[in-house]
Design an enzyme around this catalytic site. Structure first.
Site, PDB file in Angstrom:
ATOM      1  N   GLY A  45      86.767  47.780  41.753  1.00 25.14           N
ATOM      2  CA  GLY A  45      85.829  48.704  42.391  1.00 25.14           C
ATOM      3  C   GLY A  45      86.595  49.807  43.086  1.00 25.14           C
ATOM      4  O   GLY A  45      87.794  49.683  43.360  1.00 25.14           O
ATOM      5  N   GLN A  50      88.276  56.457  49.131  1.00 24.09           N
ATOM      6  CA  GLN A  50      89.607  56.102  48.612  1.00 24.09           C
ATOM      7  C   GLN A  50      90.202  57.198  47.739  1.00 24.09           C
ATOM      8  O   GLN A  50      91.397  57.156  47.430  1.00 24.09           O
ATOM      9  CB  GLN A  50      89.537  54.795  47.812  1.00 24.09           C
ATOM     10  CG  GLN A  50      89.166  53.592  48.669  1.00 24.09           C
ATOM     11  CD  GLN A  50      89.117  52.330  47.831  1.00 24.09           C
ATOM     12  OE1 GLN A  50      88.131  52.053  47.169  1.00 24.09           O
ATOM     13  NE2 GLN A  50      90.202  51.569  47.853  1.00 24.09           N
ATOM     14  N   LEU A  99      92.843  48.525  46.775  1.00 28.00           N
ATOM     15  CA  LEU A  99      93.790  49.518  46.264  1.00 28.00           C
ATOM     16  C   LEU A  99      94.393  50.358  47.384  1.00 28.00           C
ATOM     17  O   LEU A  99      95.506  50.855  47.255  1.00 28.00           O
ATOM     18  CB  LEU A  99      93.086  50.441  45.258  1.00 28.00           C
ATOM     19  CG  LEU A  99      92.605  49.790  43.965  1.00 28.00           C
ATOM     20  CD1 LEU A  99      91.803  50.781  43.138  1.00 28.00           C
ATOM     21  CD2 LEU A  99      93.771  49.234  43.167  1.00 28.00           C
ATOM     22  N   HIS A 140      82.437  44.580  49.628  1.00 26.79           N
ATOM     23  CA  HIS A 140      83.763  45.169  49.887  1.00 26.79           C
ATOM     24  C   HIS A 140      83.711  46.692  49.736  1.00 26.79           C
ATOM     25  O   HIS A 140      84.147  47.429  50.620  1.00 26.79           O
ATOM     26  CB  HIS A 140      84.802  44.564  48.933  1.00 26.79           C
ATOM     27  CG  HIS A 140      86.165  45.173  49.065  1.00 26.79           C
ATOM     28  ND1 HIS A 140      87.245  44.474  49.534  1.00 26.79           N
ATOM     29  CD2 HIS A 140      86.624  46.438  48.803  1.00 26.79           C
ATOM     30  CE1 HIS A 140      88.308  45.281  49.565  1.00 26.79           C
ATOM     31  NE2 HIS A 140      87.951  46.476  49.110  1.00 26.79           N
ATOM     32  N   HIS A 144      83.577  50.230  52.649  1.00 26.99           N
ATOM     33  CA  HIS A 144      84.362  51.477  52.651  1.00 26.99           C
ATOM     34  C   HIS A 144      83.483  52.662  53.055  1.00 26.99           C
ATOM     35  O   HIS A 144      83.962  53.596  53.695  1.00 26.99           O
ATOM     36  CB  HIS A 144      84.931  51.759  51.249  1.00 26.99           C
ATOM     37  CG  HIS A 144      86.215  51.042  50.939  1.00 26.99           C
ATOM     38  ND1 HIS A 144      87.388  51.280  51.607  1.00 26.99           N
ATOM     39  CD2 HIS A 144      86.506  50.099  50.012  1.00 26.99           C
ATOM     40  CE1 HIS A 144      88.359  50.515  51.099  1.00 26.99           C
ATOM     41  NE2 HIS A 144      87.849  49.777  50.135  1.00 26.99           N
TER      42      HIS A 144
HETATM   43 ZN    ZN Z   1      88.889  48.388  49.061  1.00 24.63          ZN
END
Ligand code: ZN
Length: 188
Positions: A45, A50, A99, A140, A144
């Site tokens: 994901g 990010q 990540l 998860h 974010h």
């Molecule tokens: Zn993450």
């Protein structure tokens, strides 16, 4: 286009993201780029912060996890303006990675069921319930969007022990096969 991944300690990962309008510029391209970036870095994901975008979007493709959990096969979605309206079921402890926090995995407790409302990449509205591994990955990525990272959710003792590792990560002391943006570096 493959974006570099923003690394732990960068302030954009802590911002609460905003909903977008249907005519948000290059929306389809951004979604495609998010999938491409996620595949390139071998994640399950990816959330928009990010890649340096503070908007309420995340993408998931569970296919690589289908070997361990067949329910993840064909679980490929883009979630736009996602809002979780319910979390329930039992708390399940499971190891997670991110990540943006390379080479680290920690056990995290999460509810086993979520209800989520969102638009897909064709701007079709969905109101759906997910369980198990899907619910975990959704939570998860969703976190974010609210500036929350999974390391915030480990036990206070673990968090104290992690402090040094997270500090090293934020200074770039890690090796990965994808491009990254460290705290202090500019996002283009
Ligand atoms: Zn993450």
């Amino acid at each position: 286009m493959v974006y570099p991944i923003v690394i732990y300690g960068h302030p954009i990962l802590r911002k609460v993201t905003e909903d977008i309008e249907k005519d948000y510029p290059n929306l389809k391209q951004i979604i495609n780029d998010m999938f491409e970036t996620m595949y390139h870095s071998e994640g399950l994901g990816l959330a928009a912060p990010q890649i340096g975008k503070s908007v309420r979007i995340f993408v998931i493709d569970g296919t690589p996890a289908a070997e361990d959990d067949p329910s993840m096969a064909d679980f490929k979605r883009a979630f736009i303006n996602a809002h979780i309206t319910e979390r329930s079921g039992e708390l399940v402890l499971m190891s997670e990675g991110c990540l943006s926090i390379p080479n680290l995995r920690e056990d995290v407790n999460r509810e086993s069921l979520v209800r989520i409302q969102y638009y897909d990449e064709n701007w079709v509205y969905h109101d759906e319930v997910y369980e198990g591994y899907k619910a975990r990955v959704i939570q998860h990525e969703y976190d974010h969007l609210d500036g929350i990272l999974y390391t915030d959710k480990v036990s206070p003792l673990r968090r104290r022990l992690l402090k040094g590792k997270l500090n090293a990560i934020s200074k770039g002391k890690f090796e990965v096969d994808y491009k990254t943006i460290l705290p202090g570096q500019k996002i283009h």
